[in-house]
Design a protein around this motif. Structure first.
Motif, short mmCIF file in Angstrom:
data_model
loop_
_atom_site.label_atom_id
_atom_site.label_comp_id
_atom_site.label_asym_id
_atom_site.label_seq_id
_atom_site.Cartn_x
_atom_site.Cartn_y
_atom_site.Cartn_z
N ALA A 103 64.34 -19.39 77.54
CA ALA A 103 64.61 -18.47 78.66
C ALA A 103 63.35 -17.81 79.20
CB ALA A 103 65.61 -17.39 78.23
N VAL A 104 62.39 -17.48 78.32
CA VAL A 104 61.21 -16.73 78.77
C VAL A 104 60.00 -17.61 79.08
CG1 VAL A 104 61.98 -14.69 77.48
CG2 VAL A 104 60.28 -16.25 76.45
N GLU A 131 68.23 -9.26 73.62
CA GLU A 131 69.30 -10.12 73.08
C GLU A 131 68.82 -10.86 71.83
OE1 GLU A 131 73.08 -11.90 72.78
OE2 GLU A 131 72.38 -10.09 73.79
N ASN A 132 67.63 -11.40 71.88
CA ASN A 132 67.06 -12.07 70.72
C ASN A 132 66.92 -11.09 69.55
OD1 ASN A 132 65.65 -14.17 69.20
ND2 ASN A 132 63.79 -13.03 69.68
N ALA A 191 66.31 -10.65 77.86
CA ALA A 191 66.29 -11.80 76.95
C ALA A 191 65.74 -11.40 75.58
CB ALA A 191 65.47 -12.94 77.56
N SER A 192 64.71 -10.56 75.58
CA SER A 192 64.09 -10.16 74.32
C SER A 192 64.99 -9.22 73.53
CB SER A 192 62.74 -9.52 74.59
OG SER A 192 61.87 -10.47 75.16
N HIS A 194 69.32 -18.30 68.48
CA HIS A 194 68.94 -17.20 69.38
C HIS A 194 67.44 -17.21 69.68
CE1 HIS A 194 69.01 -15.42 65.29
NE2 HIS A 194 67.89 -14.85 65.68
N TRP A 215 65.86 -17.80 73.38
CA TRP A 215 64.88 -16.86 73.92
C TRP A 215 63.63 -17.59 74.39
CZ3 TRP A 215 59.89 -15.84 72.20
CH2 TRP A 215 59.25 -14.78 72.84
#
Length: 100
Positions: free
Chosen positions: A77-78, A24-25, A21-22, A70, A74
């Motif tokens: 998601a986290v 992708e961000n 996830a990180s 984004h 993130w």
């Protein structure tokens, strides 16, 4: 220039998901006009600890970053991956004096 080191400790069962996830961000963040640098670092001895190195042209660019799709994706998601709340330390650049 605004430089932030964001310290993140994730649950051990979330390390790979947090990394993905990180990353992708970060892939999207580096294309923002106000972002000078955006790195995701993982502690070599404790894989559940990360540092996000975020370098913005100014405080306004950092604010704009936090409003991007984004970043919001993130953050969502986290949120449940954290072993403890993340913390941030902000710095100002002393040397070199100009952006390369």
């Amino acid at each position: 220039m605004l430089i932030a080191h964001v310290h993140v400790h994730v649950r051990s069962d979330s390390v790979e998901a947090f990394r993905a996830a990180s990353a992708e961000n970060a892939r999207h963040s580096i294309h923002e006009p106000g972002v000078v640098r955006f790195e995701v670092l993982q502690d070599a001895s404790d894989h559940a600890r990360f540092v996000l190195v975020e370098v913005f042209r100014d405080a306004h660019a950092a604010e704009l970053h936090k409003a991007t799709a984004h970043y919001l994706a993130w953050r969502h998601a986290v949120a449940d991956m954290m072993a403890e709340p993340r913390s941030s330390t902000q710095f100002r650049r002393i040397f070199p004096e100009t952006v390369s």
